[in-house]
Scaffold this motif. Structure first.
Motif, PDB file in Angstrom:
ATOM      1  N   LYS A 240      21.486  55.902  29.930  1.00  0.00           N
ATOM      2  CA  LYS A 240      21.084  56.975  29.002  1.00  0.00           C
ATOM      3  C   LYS A 240      20.262  58.026  29.537  1.00  0.00           C
ATOM      4  CE  LYS A 240      17.876  56.552  25.887  1.00  0.00           C
ATOM      5  NZ  LYS A 240      16.695  57.621  25.709  1.00  0.00           N
ATOM      6  N   ASN A 241      19.116  57.610  30.222  1.00  0.00           N
ATOM      7  CA  ASN A 241      18.200  58.628  30.563  1.00  0.00           C
ATOM      8  C   ASN A 241      18.589  59.408  31.946  1.00  0.00           C
ATOM      9  OD1 ASN A 241      16.840  57.983  28.465  1.00  0.00           O
ATOM     10  ND2 ASN A 241      14.895  56.801  29.483  1.00  0.00           N
TER      11      ASN A 241
ATOM     12  N   LEU B 100      21.672  62.094  29.976  1.00  0.00           N
ATOM     13  CA  LEU B 100      21.099  63.217  29.144  1.00  0.00           C
ATOM     14  C   LEU B 100      20.721  64.419  30.063  1.00  0.00           C
ATOM     15  CD1 LEU B 100      18.986  61.120  26.683  1.00  0.00           C
ATOM     16  CD2 LEU B 100      21.104  62.312  26.184  1.00  0.00           C
TER      17      LEU B 100
ATOM     18  N   LEU C 132       3.196  70.533  29.817  1.00  0.00           N
ATOM     19  CA  LEU C 132       3.463  70.424  31.233  1.00  0.00           C
ATOM     20  C   LEU C 132       4.780  71.421  31.530  1.00  0.00           C
ATOM     21  CD1 LEU C 132       2.164  67.064  32.381  1.00  0.00           C
ATOM     22  CD2 LEU C 132       0.942  68.920  32.148  1.00  0.00           C
TER      23      LEU C 132
ATOM     24  N   VAL D 245       2.690  62.402  36.254  1.00  0.00           N
ATOM     25  CA  VAL D 245       3.969  62.157  36.443  1.00  0.00           C
ATOM     26  C   VAL D 245       4.897  62.591  35.026  1.00  0.00           C
ATOM     27  CG1 VAL D 245       5.869  60.585  37.025  1.00  0.00           C
ATOM     28  CG2 VAL D 245       3.685  60.704  38.280  1.00  0.00           C
ATOM     29  N   THR D 246       5.720  63.250  35.178  1.00  0.00           N
ATOM     30  CA  THR D 246       6.588  63.404  33.824  1.00  0.00           C
ATOM     31  C   THR D 246       7.846  63.430  34.267  1.00  0.00           C
ATOM     32  OG1 THR D 246       7.222  65.051  32.258  1.00  0.00           O
ATOM     33  CG2 THR D 246       5.721  65.948  33.812  1.00  0.00           C
TER      34      THR D 246
ATOM     35  N   THR E  51      10.756  63.975  32.191  1.00  0.00           N
ATOM     36  CA  THR E  51      11.799  65.153  31.823  1.00  0.00           C
ATOM     37  C   THR E  51      11.227  66.611  32.173  1.00  0.00           C
ATOM     38  OG1 THR E  51      10.734  65.159  29.714  1.00  0.00           O
ATOM     39  CG2 THR E  51      13.002  64.198  29.962  1.00  0.00           C
TER      40      THR E  51
ATOM     41  N   GLU F  46      11.863  58.305  39.423  1.00  0.00           N
ATOM     42  CA  GLU F  46      12.854  57.555  38.620  1.00  0.00           C
ATOM     43  C   GLU F  46      14.221  57.579  39.195  1.00  0.00           C
ATOM     44  OE1 GLU F  46       9.353  56.834  36.252  1.00  0.00           O
ATOM     45  OE2 GLU F  46       9.893  58.436  37.586  1.00  0.00           O
TER      46      GLU F  46
ATOM     47  N   ASP G  56       9.526  51.539  29.687  1.00  0.00           N
ATOM     48  CA  ASP G  56      10.927  51.174  28.865  1.00  0.00           C
ATOM     49  C   ASP G  56      11.209  49.796  28.480  1.00  0.00           C
ATOM     50  OD1 ASP G  56      12.476  54.348  29.473  1.00  0.00           O
ATOM     51  OD2 ASP G  56      10.543  53.808  28.285  1.00  0.00           O
TER      52      ASP G  56
ATOM     53  N   PHE H  19       2.438  55.501  27.351  1.00  0.00           N
ATOM     54  CA  PHE H  19       2.206  56.025  26.142  1.00  0.00           C
ATOM     55  C   PHE H  19       1.123  55.390  25.088  1.00  0.00           C
ATOM     56  CE2 PHE H  19       5.822  58.773  26.188  1.00  0.00           C
ATOM     57  CZ  PHE H  19       6.891  57.986  27.035  1.00  0.00           C
TER      58      PHE H  19
ATOM     59  N   ARG I  11      12.913  50.767  22.053  1.00  0.00           N
ATOM     60  CA  ARG I  11      12.828  49.634  23.008  1.00  0.00           C
ATOM     61  C   ARG I  11      12.129  48.460  21.981  1.00  0.00           C
ATOM     62  NH1 ARG I  11      16.578  51.160  26.632  1.00  0.00           N
ATOM     63  NH2 ARG I  11      16.044  53.319  27.389  1.00  0.00           N
TER      64      ARG I  11
HETATM   65  C1  EPZ Z   1      11.121  59.907  29.798  1.00  0.00           C
HETATM   66  O1  EPZ Z   1      10.401  60.609  28.703  1.00  0.00           O
HETATM   67  C2  EPZ Z   1      12.223  58.939  28.989  1.00  0.00           C
HETATM   68  N1  EPZ Z   1      13.027  59.626  28.383  1.00  0.00           N
HETATM   69  C3  EPZ Z   1      11.508  57.869  28.281  1.00  0.00           C
HETATM   70  O2  EPZ Z   1      12.336  56.925  27.763  1.00  0.00           O
HETATM   71  C4  EPZ Z   1      10.379  56.938  29.113  1.00  0.00           C
HETATM   72  O3  EPZ Z   1       9.781  56.044  28.394  1.00  0.00           O
HETATM   73  C5  EPZ Z   1       9.573  58.130  30.055  1.00  0.00           C
HETATM   74  O4  EPZ Z   1      10.318  59.064  30.617  1.00  0.00           O
HETATM   75  C6  EPZ Z   1       8.500  57.443  31.026  1.00  0.00           C
HETATM   76  O5  EPZ Z   1       9.290  56.714  31.854  1.00  0.00           O
HETATM   77  C7  EPZ Z   1      14.114  60.287  28.860  1.00  0.00           C
HETATM   78  O6  EPZ Z   1      14.204  60.668  30.268  1.00  0.00           O
HETATM   79  C8  EPZ Z   1      15.200  61.029  28.073  1.00  0.00           C
HETATM   80  P1  EPZ Z   1       7.095  61.479  30.314  1.00  0.00           P
HETATM   81  P2  EPZ Z   1       9.508  61.841  28.796  1.00  0.00           P
HETATM   82  O7  EPZ Z   1       7.310  63.039  30.210  1.00  0.00           O
HETATM   83  O8  EPZ Z   1      10.017  62.572  30.287  1.00  0.00           O
HETATM   84  C9  EPZ Z   1       2.741  62.892  28.858  1.00  0.00           C
HETATM   85  C10 EPZ Z   1      13.314  55.724  26.251  1.00  0.00           C
HETATM   86  O9  EPZ Z   1      13.024  54.758  25.605  1.00  0.00           O
HETATM   87  N2  EPZ Z   1       3.220  64.203  29.088  1.00  0.00           N
HETATM   88  O10 EPZ Z   1       7.551  60.991  31.718  1.00  0.00           O
HETATM   89  O11 EPZ Z   1       9.396  62.412  27.530  1.00  0.00           O
HETATM   90  C11 EPZ Z   1       3.534  61.922  27.989  1.00  0.00           C
HETATM   91  O12 EPZ Z   1       2.857  62.241  26.824  1.00  0.00           O
HETATM   92  C12 EPZ Z   1      12.391  56.789  26.379  1.00  0.00           C
HETATM   93  O13 EPZ Z   1      14.517  55.559  26.738  1.00  0.00           O
HETATM   94  C13 EPZ Z   1       2.442  65.290  28.784  1.00  0.00           C
HETATM   95  O14 EPZ Z   1       1.183  64.874  28.338  1.00  0.00           O
HETATM   96  O15 EPZ Z   1       8.172  60.930  29.342  1.00  0.00           O
HETATM   97  C14 EPZ Z   1       3.497  60.551  28.561  1.00  0.00           C
HETATM   98  O16 EPZ Z   1       2.122  59.809  28.116  1.00  0.00           O
HETATM   99  C15 EPZ Z   1      11.307  56.479  25.711  1.00  0.00           C
HETATM  100  N3  EPZ Z   1       2.771  66.630  28.521  1.00  0.00           N
HETATM  101  C16 EPZ Z   1       3.405  60.793  30.029  1.00  0.00           C
HETATM  102  O17 EPZ Z   1       3.189  62.185  30.157  1.00  0.00           O
HETATM  103  C17 EPZ Z   1       4.155  66.734  29.176  1.00  0.00           C
HETATM  104  O18 EPZ Z   1       4.594  67.960  28.974  1.00  0.00           O
HETATM  105  C18 EPZ Z   1       4.704  60.352  30.707  1.00  0.00           C
HETATM  106  O19 EPZ Z   1       5.665  60.974  29.749  1.00  0.00           O
HETATM  107  C19 EPZ Z   1       5.105  65.740  29.131  1.00  0.00           C
HETATM  108  C20 EPZ Z   1       4.535  64.479  29.144  1.00  0.00           C
END
Ligand code: EPZ
Length: 425
Positions: free
Chosen positions: A22-23, A26, A130, A167-168, A170, A194, A310, A333, A376
């Protein structure tokens, strides 16, 4: 609303075909916006979130055709010959936060984008600050008005050095896509690694993008004038595979996960080995079964290649019936323990302190009526139900349908006593 009913206690045995991730799917769908030619995607999973993203892309003017059945046969063709709109409306974005993934491609293709700020969700506030800061470094002028991100790049995007403070996933994907059409070179420091980010990079390269450092935390993208048609197959879903690995472990069964890749699950294989579970490569995927009982072990979630957040809920369900205790720490999270109260209603012994949960294994869980809260957490309750004595009813399973393709069919085919109960019309 539909629900899922499980009678626990059956050992799972058999083979499960792992669907496309899925991830990965998208962002791969979103990257069709970067070209006016056709992007052909294979192994697209049949999930609610894919339908939501397809609806959003349709509103933007993308022609989408879909053929084949679910599993490896589903092929999706997407063509954004011209854009009918550059706005991602609130009613679609609020259904799925990953809609933010159209922001970078729209800016790169059309020099403008208006995307609703995605709200938070059950697991956290999920900010996109970010993403916004990085796009501003690429030259976008961005304001936040009436709940929308209004972005413009009148002179187009310009390459820059982007360092993510955390690390982010998306965030990395949005910037990587935007940078493929920016003028000059973009470097992303502290990029997400990832497998889904790697899969997207491979597709972009097939479309004519120039990306170096794929798979590392430092990506260098050299912008091109345009990208072209490509064919790409979605990488197998390591989170689905990890989920079914834990289904085999919690039922003391044995499952072969067809299409799963050990290279994507090394950290998961390591903690399962500590817990007494064997995960071995076969010609078609991975074989999972208990080797030495089921023992409590400590888990801390981390960005890839660490243990994925996840799979945290699923691992917690497994540890609920292990011998001994397990400390599970969630570092990604701020609110990803929503499954804890529901597991406790099934007899689990869990104590939460801030971002850590101490799980004391119990001999047996008991079935109960439980409620899903997020994707999850839902599946962790299903895993607990597979092992529990008696009947478990899982409500609000629309959460499950967002991320798992035909879950109850795949489990029933391996001996689980599980069925979907249609809501009364
Ligand atoms: C992706 O979400 C996944 N979704 C999530 O899967 C997954 O849990 C997550 O990465 C971590 O691996 C998709 O790929 C569609 P992040 P994403 O940006 O990109 C903070 C599932 O169950 N952050 O890596 O949104 C954020 O709050 C889903 O399939 C900021 O503060 O996650 C978090 O604490 C759930 N500011 C951390 O970074 C930002 O601008 C990591 O988030 C962006 C993120």
């Amino acid at each position: 609303m539909d629900s899922i009913r499980i009678i626990g206690g059956k050992q799972l045995k058999g083979r499960i075909h792992i669907s496309g991730a899925k991830n990965a799917a998208l962002p791969l769908l979103a990257c069709c916006l970067l070209t006016d030619e056709t992007l052909t995607l294979g192994n697209v999973p049949h999930l609610a979130d894919i339908i939501t993203m397809s609806n959003l892309l349709g509103k933007l003017g993308v022609d989408i055709s879909l053929n084949g059945t679910s599993g490896a046969g589903r092929v999706m063709e997407l063509k954004a010959a011209t854009l009918a709109s550059t706005t991602a409306p609130y009613d679609l974005v609020r259904q799925m936060r990953a809609s933010i993934l159209v922001l970078g491609p729209l800016l790169a293709r059309a020099n403008e984008a208006k995307v609703s700020l995605p709200g938070g969700c059950a697991i956290g506030s999920r900010p996109v600050d970010l993403h916004i800061a990085a796009l501003q470094k690429l030259g976008a002028v961005i304001t936040l008005d009436n709940g929308y991100i209004n972005a413009h790049a009148p002179n187009g995007l310009k390459g820059a050095e982007i360092t993510f403070p955390m690390v982010t996933v998306t965030g990395t994907e949005n910037i990587m896509m935007a940078a493929t059409l920016a003028k000059g070179e973009t470097t992303i420091v502290n990029a997400a690694r990832e497998p889904e980010v790697v899969d997207l990079a491979h597709c972009l390269v097939a479309m004519g993008a120039q990306i170096e450092g794929i798979g590392s935390d430092r990506l260098r993208i050299t912008g091109k004038d345009k990208l072209h048609a490509a064919k790409h197959s979605v990488v197998p879903d390591r989170i689905e595979a990890g989920t079914f690995a834990m289904a085999a472990a919690i039922t003391d069964g044995e499952l072969e996960l067809i299409g799963a890749k050990m290279e994507h699950l090394n950290s998961v294989a390591a903690i399962l080995a500590e817990a007494g579970i064997g995960m071995a490569e076969t010609a078609e995927g991975l074989m999972v079964r208990r080797i030495d009982g089921l023992n409590g072990t400590d888990v801390m979630t981390e960005p890839y290649p660490g243990v994925p957040t996840d799979l945290q809920a699923q691992m917690m369900a497994l540890m609920c019936v292990a011998n001994g205790a397990s400390m599970i720490t969630e570092t990604i999270f701020e609110n990803r323990f929503m499954h804890v109260p529901e597991l406790k209603r099934m007899g689990a012994n869990i104590t939460v302190h801030d971002s850590s949960a101490l799980v004391r294994g119990v001999p047996l869980l008991t079935g109960a009526e439980v409620m899903a809260t997020d994707l999850r957490a839902s599946v962790s309750l299903a895993l607990a139900g597979l092992a529990a004595r008696g009947e478990t009813t899982l409500n609000r399973i629309y959460h499950l349908d967002r991320g798992y393709e035909r879950l109850e069919e795949k489990l029933a085919a391996c001996g689980a006593d599980i069925e979907r109960v249609k809501a009364a019309a």
